[in-house]
Design an enzyme around this catalytic site. Structure first.
Site, PDB file in Angstrom:
ATOM      1  N   TRP A 167       0.828  -1.219   0.000  1.00 45.59           N
ATOM      2  CA  TRP A 167       0.000   0.000   0.000  1.00 45.59           C
ATOM      3  C   TRP A 167       0.848   1.249   0.000  1.00 45.59           C
ATOM      4  CZ3 TRP A 167      -4.359   0.123  -2.143  1.00 45.59           C
ATOM      5  CH2 TRP A 167      -5.235  -0.976  -2.086  1.00 45.59           C
ATOM      6  N   LYS A 184     -12.798  -1.692   6.283  1.00 44.28           N
ATOM      7  CA  LYS A 184     -11.994  -2.646   7.053  1.00 44.28           C
ATOM      8  C   LYS A 184     -12.499  -2.700   8.499  1.00 44.28           C
ATOM      9  CE  LYS A 184      -9.591  -2.562   3.196  1.00 44.28           C
ATOM     10  NZ  LYS A 184      -8.405  -1.806   2.945  1.00 44.28           N
ATOM     11  N   ASP A 199      -2.010   6.691   6.270  1.00 40.85           N
ATOM     12  CA  ASP A 199      -3.123   5.871   5.785  1.00 40.85           C
ATOM     13  C   ASP A 199      -3.407   4.825   6.861  1.00 40.85           C
ATOM     14  OD1 ASP A 199      -4.808   4.013   4.600  1.00 40.85           O
ATOM     15  OD2 ASP A 199      -3.570   3.702   2.814  1.00 40.85           O
TER      16      ASP A 199
END
Ligand SMILES: *Cc1c(COP(=O)(O)O)cnc(C)c1O
Length: 364
Positions: free
Chosen positions: A101, A200, A176
């Protein structure tokens, strides 16, 4: 019958929350409508929204000089929206690369600014576990004049998580937090900005949460879309455009559920218990392997492999038969991944641990 769902996202939600939503479906609190059918500017939704802001601010102890923004576009959207808002004239962004990511965010940010990868833990030679640690802070080549330093707090694919945060002085820290927000208490004052897609640890896909310090609101690029301009979103209480109302409502139910669990300290204790149970089982066995170093093993996403990879399909088939689903690892890393977000119960993790033992007994 409900399964134990180890999906990385969209992911399991608390059953209590789903039952509440089901009960409210046709008629929310005597309004005669579902939340999906309400005007976002009406008094019913206004009531929901006010509680969402207040509950999230309380759970994360968000200081007064930070705004909470409810946006759309997901974390991948934010990968562009953040530079469009924060680069200013300076144009410099530092990154630490700790997994898939952060790589994705680096690539997107390169379209907008001058990107410096201050450190990377990529092991190109590794067959499994290309990212297994956080580079030592003394090796980070940071620029003191960067507009911000950007990190991925929890690498959802590689299973690498930060448990403490660097001091960055005047350079704002942007993180993030998509896959570990609300998994433990957080000192928001350490960050310039954090963002997270909801799917999530918060609610359904479609809602993105941004928490940003006031002084960072006014640097947007002239071409930044108004709907993604933090100042405009903040000044309109996240209602400049129509917000994802149903997702916000479910997030609100999840925030109340977290409060009933005892808040983030209690959530963290439960997350530690679950992660410990799973990593202990993997560590005790010669049959399974994990690669991430102990000090940065994610409590949310646990990638693991079989030493004998020819058994991978059998593992997935037999676990599925026991109601343990979505254990397949990300296609870029293979193996397995158990995502054990807030809403995954200790019972679910124990069922997985039991299966790990049983499968090893049979094939080991
Ligand atoms: C899931 C995830 C993303 C991508 O989120 P989208 O909603 O698909 O934009 C980005 N970063 C991290 C850390 C994630 O876990």
């Amino acid at each position: 019958m409900r399964v134990f769902n180890f999906s990385a996202g969209p992911a399991v939600l608390p059953e209590e929350v789903l039952r509440e939503a089901a009960e409210d479906m046709l008629d929310w609190h005597g309004s005669g409508m579902s939340v999906m059918e309400m005007s976002h500017r009406g008094k019913e939704f206004g009531h929901i929204l006010q509680h969402v802001f207040a509950d999230l601010r309380e759970l994360l102890a968000v200081p007064d000089n930070y705004k909470i923004l409810l946006m759309q576009g997901g974390a991948i959207g934010e990968n562009a929206i953040v530079p469009l808002n924060l680069l200013g004239k300076n144009n410099k962004v530092d990154f630490v690369e700790t997994g898939s990511w952060s790589v994705k965010t680096i690539k997107e940010t390169q379209r907008y600014g001058d990107v410096n990868v201050a450190a990377s833990s990529l092991d190109r030679e590794a067959k499994q576990g290309k990212y297994t640690y956080i580079p030592d802070r003394s090796t980070w080549k940071l620029r003191s004049d960067a507009a911000y330093l950007h990190l991925c707090g929890n690498e959802t694919i590689d299973g690498v998580e930060y448990f403490d945060w660097p001091e960055t002085g005047k350079v704002p820290l942007v993180v993030d937090m998509s896959s570990h927000i609300l998994s433990r208490p957080l000192d928001i004052s350490k960050f310039g900005l954090i963002y997270a897609g909801a799917q999530k640890n918060i609610g359904p896909a479609g809602l993105t949460i941004v928490i940003v310090r006031d002084d960072l609101l006014d640097q947007a690029h002239a071409l930044c879309p108004s709907a993604f301009n933090y100042r405009i979103v903040a000044d309109n209480d996240s209602m400049y455009n129509t917000p994802p109302t149903y997702g916000i409502y479910i997030a609100g139910l999840v925030f109340q559920w977290i409060r009933r669990q005892g808040g983030l300290a209690a959530i963290e204790a439960n997350n530690i218990a679950k992660a410990t149970a799973l990593y202990d089982a993997l560590d005790r066995s010669e049959f399974y392997v994990t690669h991430v170093r102990k000090e940065c093993r994610s409590r949310m996403n646990v990638p693991f492999f079989l030493r004998d990879e020819s058994l991978t399909d059998a593992f997935l088939l037999e676990s599925r038969e026991r109601g343990l689903v979505q254990l397949k690892g990300h296609k870029s890393v293979g193996g397995f991944r158990a995502s054990i977000y807030n809403a995954m119960t200790l019972e679910g993790v124990e069922a997985l641990v039991e299966f790990l033992h049983a499968f090893e007994k049979r094939y080991g």
